[in-house]
Design a protein around this motif. Sequence first.
Motif, PDB file in Angstrom:
ATOM      1  N   SER A 100     -27.368 -23.922   3.601  1.00 46.37           N
ATOM      2  CA  SER A 100     -27.262 -23.017   3.372  1.00 46.37           C
ATOM      3  C   SER A 100     -27.924 -21.996   2.681  1.00 46.37           C
ATOM      4  CB  SER A 100     -25.911 -22.817   2.501  1.00 46.37           C
ATOM      5  OG  SER A 100     -25.706 -23.573   1.513  1.00 46.37           O
ATOM      6  N   GLY A 101     -27.953 -20.725   2.472  1.00 46.58           N
ATOM      7  CA  GLY A 101     -29.180 -20.595   1.188  1.00 46.58           C
ATOM      8  C   GLY A 101     -30.578 -19.978   1.579  1.00 46.58           C
ATOM      9  N   PRO A 102     -30.986 -19.502   1.262  1.00 44.50           N
ATOM     10  CA  PRO A 102     -32.405 -18.852   1.905  1.00 44.50           C
ATOM     11  C   PRO A 102     -32.988 -19.791   2.772  1.00 44.50           C
ATOM     12  CG  PRO A 102     -32.610 -19.566  -0.181  1.00 44.50           C
ATOM     13  CD  PRO A 102     -31.121 -19.438  -0.742  1.00 44.50           C
ATOM     14  N   SER A 103     -34.464 -19.266   3.579  1.00 43.50           N
ATOM     15  CA  SER A 103     -34.941 -20.319   4.619  1.00 43.50           C
ATOM     16  C   SER A 103     -36.239 -20.725   3.701  1.00 43.50           C
ATOM     17  CB  SER A 103     -34.921 -19.772   5.913  1.00 43.50           C
ATOM     18  OG  SER A 103     -36.035 -18.420   5.822  1.00 43.50           O
ATOM     19  N   GLY A 104     -36.520 -19.316   3.027  1.00 45.12           N
ATOM     20  CA  GLY A 104     -38.348 -19.955   2.304  1.00 45.12           C
ATOM     21  C   GLY A 104     -39.017 -18.876   3.075  1.00 45.12           C
ATOM     22  N   GLN A 105     -38.997 -17.834   3.875  1.00 43.31           N
ATOM     23  CA  GLN A 105     -39.768 -17.671   4.934  1.00 43.31           C
ATOM     24  C   GLN A 105     -40.729 -17.097   4.456  1.00 43.31           C
ATOM     25  OE1 GLN A 105     -38.854 -15.449   9.040  1.00 43.31           O
ATOM     26  NE2 GLN A 105     -39.518 -14.189   7.569  1.00 43.31           N
ATOM     27  N   ILE A 128     -23.315 -36.991  10.750  1.00 41.70           N
ATOM     28  CA  ILE A 128     -24.164 -36.530  11.159  1.00 41.70           C
ATOM     29  C   ILE A 128     -26.200 -36.466  10.874  1.00 41.70           C
ATOM     30  CG2 ILE A 128     -24.567 -33.359  11.676  1.00 41.70           C
ATOM     31  CD1 ILE A 128     -21.435 -33.191  11.995  1.00 41.70           C
ATOM     32  N   VAL A 129     -27.131 -36.075  11.846  1.00 40.97           N
ATOM     33  CA  VAL A 129     -27.420 -36.316  10.986  1.00 40.97           C
ATOM     34  C   VAL A 129     -27.910 -35.041  12.107  1.00 40.97           C
ATOM     35  CG1 VAL A 129     -29.870 -37.201  11.745  1.00 40.97           C
ATOM     36  CG2 VAL A 129     -28.560 -38.770  11.774  1.00 40.97           C
ATOM     37  N   ASP A 130     -28.864 -34.089  10.957  1.00 44.15           N
ATOM     38  CA  ASP A 130     -29.405 -33.009  10.996  1.00 44.15           C
ATOM     39  C   ASP A 130     -30.810 -32.486  11.160  1.00 44.15           C
ATOM     40  OD1 ASP A 130     -30.130 -29.901  11.285  1.00 44.15           O
ATOM     41  OD2 ASP A 130     -29.812 -29.041   9.393  1.00 44.15           O
ATOM     42  N   ALA A 131     -30.953 -32.468  12.764  1.00 39.15           N
ATOM     43  CA  ALA A 131     -32.420 -32.610  13.226  1.00 39.15           C
ATOM     44  C   ALA A 131     -32.404 -31.002  13.416  1.00 39.15           C
ATOM     45  CB  ALA A 131     -32.596 -33.571  13.977  1.00 39.15           C
ATOM     46  N   LEU A 132     -31.671 -29.699  12.881  1.00 40.08           N
ATOM     47  CA  LEU A 132     -32.633 -28.664  13.699  1.00 40.08           C
ATOM     48  C   LEU A 132     -33.524 -27.755  12.964  1.00 40.08           C
ATOM     49  CD1 LEU A 132     -28.288 -27.810  13.651  1.00 40.08           C
ATOM     50  CD2 LEU A 132     -29.866 -28.116  16.320  1.00 40.08           C
ATOM     51  N   GLY A 133     -34.006 -27.979  12.537  1.00 45.92           N
ATOM     52  CA  GLY A 133     -35.510 -27.218  11.787  1.00 45.92           C
ATOM     53  C   GLY A 133     -34.823 -26.375  10.880  1.00 45.92           C
ATOM     54  N   THR A 134     -36.166 -25.521  10.808  1.00 51.38           N
ATOM     55  CA  THR A 134     -36.323 -24.114   9.506  1.00 51.38           C
ATOM     56  C   THR A 134     -34.621 -24.092   9.249  1.00 51.38           C
ATOM     57  OG1 THR A 134     -37.528 -24.696   9.079  1.00 51.38           O
ATOM     58  CG2 THR A 134     -36.991 -22.831   8.257  1.00 51.38           C
ATOM     59  N   ARG A 135     -33.827 -23.209  10.918  1.00 52.04           N
ATOM     60  CA  ARG A 135     -33.238 -21.854  10.237  1.00 52.04           C
ATOM     61  C   ARG A 135     -31.831 -23.228  10.966  1.00 52.04           C
ATOM     62  NH1 ARG A 135     -37.710 -20.983  12.161  1.00 52.04           N
ATOM     63  NH2 ARG A 135     -38.719 -18.220  11.035  1.00 52.04           N
ATOM     64  N   SER A 136     -31.604 -24.661  10.396  1.00 46.85           N
ATOM     65  CA  SER A 136     -30.775 -25.167  11.224  1.00 46.85           C
ATOM     66  C   SER A 136     -29.207 -24.479  10.022  1.00 46.85           C
ATOM     67  CB  SER A 136     -30.661 -26.188   9.922  1.00 46.85           C
ATOM     68  OG  SER A 136     -29.408 -26.964  10.126  1.00 46.85           O
ATOM     69  N   ALA A 137     -27.898 -24.269  10.620  1.00 45.69           N
ATOM     70  CA  ALA A 137     -26.983 -23.850  10.602  1.00 45.69           C
ATOM     71  C   ALA A 137     -25.963 -24.910   9.035  1.00 45.69           C
ATOM     72  CB  ALA A 137     -25.922 -23.416  12.183  1.00 45.69           C
ATOM     73  N   LEU A 138     -27.133 -25.824   9.402  1.00 48.68           N
ATOM     74  CA  LEU A 138     -26.107 -27.080   8.479  1.00 48.68           C
ATOM     75  C   LEU A 138     -26.447 -26.867   7.482  1.00 48.68           C
ATOM     76  CD1 LEU A 138     -25.825 -30.055  11.089  1.00 48.68           C
ATOM     77  CD2 LEU A 138     -23.767 -27.959  10.826  1.00 48.68           C
ATOM     78  N   ALA A 143     -21.485 -38.232   5.026  1.00 48.51           N
ATOM     79  CA  ALA A 143     -21.148 -38.468   6.041  1.00 48.51           C
ATOM     80  C   ALA A 143     -22.587 -36.960   7.107  1.00 48.51           C
ATOM     81  CB  ALA A 143     -20.429 -38.086   6.888  1.00 48.51           C
ATOM     82  N   LEU A 144     -23.746 -36.868   6.259  1.00 45.68           N
ATOM     83  CA  LEU A 144     -24.630 -35.688   7.200  1.00 45.68           C
ATOM     84  C   LEU A 144     -26.015 -36.248   5.965  1.00 45.68           C
ATOM     85  CD1 LEU A 144     -25.326 -33.690   8.379  1.00 45.68           C
ATOM     86  CD2 LEU A 144     -24.481 -31.235   6.338  1.00 45.68           C
ATOM     87  N   ILE A 145     -26.551 -36.352   6.904  1.00 47.41           N
ATOM     88  CA  ILE A 145     -27.886 -36.068   6.216  1.00 47.41           C
ATOM     89  C   ILE A 145     -29.286 -35.164   7.137  1.00 47.41           C
ATOM     90  CG2 ILE A 145     -29.020 -38.418   8.032  1.00 47.41           C
ATOM     91  CD1 ILE A 145     -30.875 -38.692   5.032  1.00 47.41           C
ATOM     92  N   HIS A 146     -29.888 -34.922   6.084  1.00 51.79           N
ATOM     93  CA  HIS A 146     -30.815 -33.476   6.467  1.00 51.79           C
ATOM     94  C   HIS A 146     -31.781 -33.802   6.721  1.00 51.79           C
ATOM     95  CE1 HIS A 146     -27.744 -30.125   5.913  1.00 51.79           C
ATOM     96  NE2 HIS A 146     -27.933 -30.687   4.865  1.00 51.79           N
ATOM     97  N   ILE A 147     -32.739 -34.247   8.383  1.00 46.76           N
ATOM     98  CA  ILE A 147     -34.354 -34.755   8.088  1.00 46.76           C
ATOM     99  C   ILE A 147     -35.267 -33.738   8.599  1.00 46.76           C
ATOM    100  CG2 ILE A 147     -32.979 -37.247   8.280  1.00 46.76           C
ATOM    101  CD1 ILE A 147     -33.782 -36.895  10.971  1.00 46.76           C
ATOM    102  N   GLY A 148     -36.378 -33.637   8.186  1.00 41.72           N
ATOM    103  CA  GLY A 148     -37.571 -33.404   9.412  1.00 41.72           C
ATOM    104  C   GLY A 148     -37.908 -31.667   8.582  1.00 41.72           C
ATOM    105  N   ASP A 149     -37.790 -30.543   9.109  1.00 34.92           N
ATOM    106  CA  ASP A 149     -37.845 -29.458   8.836  1.00 34.92           C
ATOM    107  C   ASP A 149     -36.259 -28.454   7.671  1.00 34.92           C
ATOM    108  OD1 ASP A 149     -40.778 -28.606   9.634  1.00 34.92           O
ATOM    109  OD2 ASP A 149     -39.902 -27.965  11.151  1.00 34.92           O
ATOM    110  N   ALA A 150     -35.944 -29.764   8.368  1.00 39.32           N
ATOM    111  CA  ALA A 150     -34.397 -28.854   7.704  1.00 39.32           C
ATOM    112  C   ALA A 150     -33.734 -29.590   6.149  1.00 39.32           C
ATOM    113  CB  ALA A 150     -32.584 -29.153   8.444  1.00 39.32           C
ATOM    114  N   TRP A 151     -34.950 -30.114   6.179  1.00 39.31           N
ATOM    115  CA  TRP A 151     -35.142 -31.327   4.954  1.00 39.31           C
ATOM    116  C   TRP A 151     -35.952 -30.533   4.404  1.00 39.31           C
ATOM    117  CZ3 TRP A 151     -35.588 -37.029   2.966  1.00 39.31           C
ATOM    118  CH2 TRP A 151     -36.331 -37.008   1.601  1.00 39.31           C
ATOM    119  N   HIS A 152     -37.272 -30.199   4.502  1.00 40.05           N
ATOM    120  CA  HIS A 152     -38.661 -29.544   3.974  1.00 40.05           C
ATOM    121  C   HIS A 152     -39.257 -29.144   5.160  1.00 40.05           C
ATOM    122  CE1 HIS A 152     -39.595 -33.308   6.256  1.00 40.05           C
ATOM    123  NE2 HIS A 152     -39.368 -34.051   5.920  1.00 40.05           N
ATOM    124  N   SER A 153     -39.153 -28.243   5.195  1.00 45.37           N
ATOM    125  CA  SER A 153     -40.023 -27.207   5.719  1.00 45.37           C
ATOM    126  C   SER A 153     -41.363 -26.489   4.681  1.00 45.37           C
ATOM    127  CB  SER A 153     -39.083 -25.313   6.241  1.00 45.37           C
ATOM    128  OG  SER A 153     -38.834 -25.299   5.454  1.00 45.37           O
TER     129      SER A 153
END
Length: 399
Positions: A166-171, A154-164, A283-293
Amino acid sequence: MTGRSIAIAGCGPCGLASALLLARAGNRVVVFERFTQPQPIGSGLMIQPTGLAVLRQLGLAGRIMEEGARINRLHGMAAKRVVLSVGYDALKARPAMFGIGIHRASLFAALYDALQAEGIALRTGHTITGSVMHGSQRCLRFEDGQTSEPFDLIVDALGTRSALVSGPSGQLPYGALWASLDWPEGFDLPRDTLSQRYHLSSTMAGVLPLGKGSGPEERLAFFWSLKGSDHARWQDAGLDRWKAQVRNLWPICEPLLDQIARPDQLTFARYAHRTLAHPAEEALIHIGDAWHSASPQLGQGANMALLDAWALSLALARNADVAAALKDAVSLRRAHVGIYQWLTWLFTPVYQSDSRVLPFIRDRLVGPLSRLWPANKIQAAMVAGLVANPLPALELDGR
């Protein structure tokens, strides 16, 4: 190795680019999107030489350059002081360096059209709430309580507020109001420049040329810095009061203000700064803003996401084991991501904060120095996304 089953979570530019690259490599790809009809969110962005290198691999660079506006420099003033002066021509060892100002809708359409043309599976109306392991594979969980079939990855490309994630968004405290407008006839700003005006670090206005997109008229993005805690007060105060503030800071914007008749023409974007220490799981990687917003002060968001998508495709192609491929993909990107997360963290308060000391230093020291060698070359490389020279390791050509 090809033939893996891969789910892409999110149908933004990051997810679409990943889907195209991985499907073309022979993987079985399914894209999941929460909207019934996929759509872009936001106004304008900058494609840097790094992002353009990936778009060339996708066969979309020509369309993006045709629809967007070539940006040759960034220019900012505070009162009568030039406090930002960055020209891509400072990168003389790298010919034909430039940015592209483009509407998010144009970038999205180019990627989405390619996705449809290649028949990649897209499942809309699926709001993702999490994931669960199924043996060595992983399934997505949805808002309606259902789960997907298991996938090898699964490739997590859901962005800063990804449900995949956990933890604070760093807003961050500051965000910005954005509007996409027509370029007024006789508007006296250069069409190859991102132009900005500042008052201290708390007030910033900017104009980014966007090109014509698929239409007949030149467009631009207008943005105005605003604290998140002030957004409700801004709405209550009404447009007239805000327009007076804009006129006071930058009178040339009058023909832009004439086009804004309703508050809903302005979209408020919230920014966040967060970097996952471990962007790859089983079996999961976070990319884009899901990794580094990060805030958009260095204009790297979409470009970093495109590089992540390319790194993942490269790593999966040269590693038979998924876990090894994810480790490889993260390794390919970690240094570049780390440097730009640090640089963005360092520079964001200089342009968006309540500080009175930082803008004083910026206006009287950083601004003048930025026009001199080697500071001008360093700043140009920073804006272009080329600090740490990320392209060779990814087997990409930035020319």
